[in-house]
Design an enzyme around this catalytic site. Structure first.
Site, PDB file in Angstrom:
ATOM      1  N   GLY A  86       0.764  -1.250   0.000  1.00 50.42           N
ATOM      2  CA  GLY A  86       0.000   0.000   0.000  1.00 50.42           C
ATOM      3  C   GLY A  86       0.790   1.291   0.000  1.00 50.42           C
ATOM      4  O   GLY A  86       0.339   2.298  -0.523  1.00 50.42           O
TER       5      GLY A  86
ATOM      6  N   GLU B 214       4.337   3.923   5.999  1.00 50.40           N
ATOM      7  CA  GLU B 214       3.122   3.102   5.905  1.00 50.40           C
ATOM      8  C   GLU B 214       2.019   3.882   5.192  1.00 50.40           C
ATOM      9  O   GLU B 214       2.014   5.118   5.195  1.00 50.40           O
ATOM     10  CB  GLU B 214       2.709   2.715   7.347  1.00 50.40           C
ATOM     11  CG  GLU B 214       1.426   1.948   7.512  1.00 50.40           C
ATOM     12  CD  GLU B 214       1.416   0.569   6.886  1.00 50.40           C
ATOM     13  OE1 GLU B 214       1.802   0.451   5.710  1.00 50.40           O
ATOM     14  OE2 GLU B 214       0.987  -0.390   7.551  1.00 50.40           O
ATOM     15  N   ASP B 215       1.084   3.172   4.594  1.00 46.07           N
ATOM     16  CA  ASP B 215      -0.023   3.846   3.905  1.00 46.07           C
ATOM     17  C   ASP B 215      -1.056   4.347   4.901  1.00 46.07           C
ATOM     18  O   ASP B 215      -1.464   5.501   4.871  1.00 46.07           O
ATOM     19  CB  ASP B 215      -0.674   2.940   2.841  1.00 46.07           C
ATOM     20  CG  ASP B 215      -1.091   1.579   3.383  1.00 46.07           C
ATOM     21  OD1 ASP B 215      -0.819   1.272   4.568  1.00 46.07           O
ATOM     22  OD2 ASP B 215      -1.707   0.806   2.612  1.00 46.07           O
TER      23      ASP B 215
ATOM     24  N   ASP C   1      -4.844   1.821  10.912  1.00 43.09           N
ATOM     25  CA  ASP C   1      -6.262   1.621  11.183  1.00 43.09           C
ATOM     26  C   ASP C   1      -6.404   1.179  12.643  1.00 43.09           C
ATOM     27  O   ASP C   1      -6.430   2.015  13.543  1.00 43.09           O
ATOM     28  CB  ASP C   1      -6.784   0.572  10.180  1.00 43.09           C
ATOM     29  CG  ASP C   1      -8.261   0.290  10.289  1.00 43.09           C
ATOM     30  OD1 ASP C   1      -8.967   1.040  10.978  1.00 43.09           O
ATOM     31  OD2 ASP C   1      -8.726  -0.687   9.692  1.00 43.09           O
TER      32      ASP C   1
ATOM     33  N   LYS D 154      -6.721   6.467  10.907  1.00 49.17           N
ATOM     34  CA  LYS D 154      -8.106   6.564  11.380  1.00 49.17           C
ATOM     35  C   LYS D 154      -8.033   6.524  12.903  1.00 49.17           C
ATOM     36  O   LYS D 154      -8.082   5.450  13.494  1.00 49.17           O
ATOM     37  CB  LYS D 154      -8.929   5.364  10.882  1.00 49.17           C
ATOM     38  CG  LYS D 154      -9.003   5.214   9.370  1.00 49.17           C
ATOM     39  CD  LYS D 154      -9.761   3.933   9.020  1.00 49.17           C
ATOM     40  CE  LYS D 154      -9.741   3.644   7.546  1.00 49.17           C
ATOM     41  NZ  LYS D 154     -10.233   2.288   7.240  1.00 49.17           N
TER      42      LYS D 154
ATOM     43  N   PHE E  35     -13.929   2.753   4.746  1.00 47.83           N
ATOM     44  CA  PHE E  35     -12.989   2.034   3.885  1.00 47.83           C
ATOM     45  C   PHE E  35     -12.658   2.875   2.658  1.00 47.83           C
ATOM     46  O   PHE E  35     -13.554   3.329   1.940  1.00 47.83           O
ATOM     47  CB  PHE E  35     -13.568   0.684   3.463  1.00 47.83           C
ATOM     48  CG  PHE E  35     -12.576  -0.154   2.714  1.00 47.83           C
ATOM     49  CD1 PHE E  35     -11.599  -0.871   3.392  1.00 47.83           C
ATOM     50  CD2 PHE E  35     -12.608  -0.212   1.329  1.00 47.83           C
ATOM     51  CE1 PHE E  35     -10.663  -1.626   2.706  1.00 47.83           C
ATOM     52  CE2 PHE E  35     -11.673  -0.977   0.628  1.00 47.83           C
ATOM     53  CZ  PHE E  35     -10.700  -1.678   1.313  1.00 47.83           C
ATOM     54  N   ILE E  36     -11.359   3.065   2.424  1.00 47.32           N
ATOM     55  CA  ILE E  36     -10.930   3.898   1.293  1.00 47.32           C
ATOM     56  C   ILE E  36     -10.062   3.118   0.309  1.00 47.32           C
ATOM     57  O   ILE E  36      -9.468   2.106   0.676  1.00 47.32           O
ATOM     58  CB  ILE E  36     -10.168   5.140   1.790  1.00 47.32           C
ATOM     59  CG1 ILE E  36      -8.988   4.706   2.678  1.00 47.32           C
ATOM     60  CG2 ILE E  36     -11.059   6.100   2.548  1.00 47.32           C
ATOM     61  CD1 ILE E  36      -7.865   5.669   2.637  1.00 47.32           C
TER      62      ILE E  36
ATOM     63  N   ASP F  59      -5.888  -0.590  -1.867  1.00 46.97           N
ATOM     64  CA  ASP F  59      -6.676  -1.439  -2.763  1.00 46.97           C
ATOM     65  C   ASP F  59      -7.979  -1.920  -2.148  1.00 46.97           C
ATOM     66  O   ASP F  59      -8.173  -1.869  -0.931  1.00 46.97           O
ATOM     67  CB  ASP F  59      -5.870  -2.687  -3.140  1.00 46.97           C
ATOM     68  CG  ASP F  59      -5.779  -3.677  -1.970  1.00 46.97           C
ATOM     69  OD1 ASP F  59      -5.440  -3.247  -0.855  1.00 46.97           O
ATOM     70  OD2 ASP F  59      -6.073  -4.866  -2.173  1.00 46.97           O
TER      71      ASP F  59
ATOM     72  N   ARG G 270      -5.439   0.485  -6.689  1.00 44.12           N
ATOM     73  CA  ARG G 270      -4.225   1.109  -6.149  1.00 44.12           C
ATOM     74  C   ARG G 270      -3.702   2.244  -7.021  1.00 44.12           C
ATOM     75  O   ARG G 270      -2.984   3.119  -6.555  1.00 44.12           O
ATOM     76  CB  ARG G 270      -3.086   0.078  -6.033  1.00 44.12           C
ATOM     77  CG  ARG G 270      -3.314  -1.012  -5.024  1.00 44.12           C
ATOM     78  CD  ARG G 270      -2.009  -1.784  -4.821  1.00 44.12           C
ATOM     79  NE  ARG G 270      -2.220  -3.060  -4.166  1.00 44.12           N
ATOM     80  CZ  ARG G 270      -2.345  -3.243  -2.863  1.00 44.12           C
ATOM     81  NH1 ARG G 270      -2.282  -2.194  -2.060  1.00 44.12           N
ATOM     82  NH2 ARG G 270      -2.532  -4.435  -2.355  1.00 44.12           N
TER      83      ARG G 270
HETATM   84  P1  5GP Z   1      -4.126  -2.053  10.946  1.00 41.24           P
HETATM   85  O1  5GP Z   1      -3.193  -3.183  11.265  1.00 41.24           O
HETATM   86  O2  5GP Z   1      -3.646  -0.719  11.451  1.00 41.24           O
HETATM   87  O3  5GP Z   1      -5.535  -2.346  11.397  1.00 41.24           O
HETATM   88  O4  5GP Z   1      -4.261  -1.989   9.393  1.00 41.24           O
HETATM   89  C1  5GP Z   1      -3.206  -1.542   8.608  1.00 41.24           C
HETATM   90  C2  5GP Z   1      -3.346  -2.026   7.179  1.00 41.24           C
HETATM   91  O5  5GP Z   1      -4.700  -2.305   6.845  1.00 41.24           O
HETATM   92  C3  5GP Z   1      -2.888  -0.970   6.223  1.00 41.24           C
HETATM   93  O6  5GP Z   1      -1.523  -1.078   5.933  1.00 41.24           O
HETATM   94  C4  5GP Z   1      -3.758  -1.215   4.999  1.00 41.24           C
HETATM   95  O7  5GP Z   1      -3.116  -2.131   4.152  1.00 41.24           O
HETATM   96  C5  5GP Z   1      -5.005  -1.834   5.557  1.00 41.24           C
HETATM   97  N1  5GP Z   1      -6.120  -0.855   5.652  1.00 41.24           N
HETATM   98  C6  5GP Z   1      -6.590  -0.248   6.766  1.00 41.24           C
HETATM   99  N2  5GP Z   1      -7.624   0.563   6.488  1.00 41.24           N
HETATM  100  C7  5GP Z   1      -7.810   0.480   5.144  1.00 41.24           C
HETATM  101  C8  5GP Z   1      -8.727   1.117   4.233  1.00 41.24           C
HETATM  102  O8  5GP Z   1      -9.596   1.934   4.574  1.00 41.24           O
HETATM  103  N3  5GP Z   1      -8.587   0.780   2.917  1.00 41.24           N
HETATM  104  C9  5GP Z   1      -7.649  -0.101   2.470  1.00 41.24           C
HETATM  105  N4  5GP Z   1      -7.617  -0.332   1.168  1.00 41.24           N
HETATM  106  N5  5GP Z   1      -6.767  -0.716   3.301  1.00 41.24           N
HETATM  107  C10 5GP Z   1      -6.847  -0.417   4.616  1.00 41.24           C
END
Ligand code: 5GP
Length: 182
Positions: free
Chosen positions: A46, A100-101, A104, A132, A153-154, A160, A166
């Site tokens: 991402g 990082e992208d 969440d 977020k 969700f984006i 993606d 992407r």
């Molecule tokens: P976390 O471990 O913080 O819950 O999630 C991190 C990963 O979840 C990010 O690197 C990303 O790949 C994915 N992710 C979290 N939120 C979103 C979202 O809204 N859209 C997409 N496409 N991926 C997300």
């Protein structure tokens, strides 16, 4: 409005807004890492687009590496973080910036961070394009965040939906399924 696979997404953040935010976060890094040579680890898949925009705004010289972890499937996080591509370079006594992208729940970064510290890094900071904040479930310190967004969700700008979307240079938010939508 765009359609990716079975879902509709509406424009949330334009390319212009994104580039402004990238420049802002790059300016913070340029101040903090002036004259230094940190290791920047782009987290695949991402973060590839954010990382490529970010590094072009930097005035210090980083060493750029790539790593891949897996935790997300479809539209929700699984809670498991697996290393798919690791960092082979020696990061002993190096300053590391994880690129990082999106943060969440924070689970991915929370699990990834100690892996870099265990490899002997001098410092490890997180630089995420998006966060977020209301979704954070772990005590994670995010050092650099370009943009905070609400819980939805984006896709786009590297992110993606089931492998697609992407390539968009803007960011889109999923539109909840209406009654008449298939
Ligand atoms: P976390 O471990 O913080 O819950 O999630 C991190 C990963 O979840 C990010 O690197 C990303 O790949 C994915 N992710 C979290 N939120 C979103 C979202 O809204 N859209 C997409 N496409 N991926 C997300």
């Amino acid at each position: 409005m765009i359609k990716i696979l079975d879902r509709y997404f509406e424009l949330s953040y334009s390319h212009e807004v994104i580039q402004e935010k990238v420049k802002e976060v790059a300016a913070r890094l340029n101040k903090d890492y002036e004259g230094m040579n940190p290791v920047m680890v782009c987290i695949l898949n991402g973060a590839f687009m954010f990382a490529s925009d970010l590094v072009r705004e930097l005035t210090f010289q980083p060493e750029i590496l790539f790593a891949k972890f897996s935790s997300y499937e479809g539209m929700s996080t699984t809670g498991h973080v697996r290393e798919l591509i690791g960092v082979n370079a020696n990061i002993q006594a190096r300053d590391v910036i994880i690129v990082e992208d999106i943060v969440d729940t924070g689970t991915t970064m929370y699990n990834v961070l100690p892996q870099f510290l265990n490899k002997g890094a001098k410092s490890v900071k997180i630089c995420t394009f998006l966060q977020k904040p209301e979704c954070l479930t772990v005590p994670l310190k995010v050092d650099y965040c370009a943009m905070e967004i609400p819980n939805a969700f984006i896709v786009g700008y590297g992110l993606d939906y089931n492998g697609m979307g992407r390539n968009y240079r803007d960011i889109y938010t999923v539109v909840e399924k209406a009654e008449n939508q298939e």
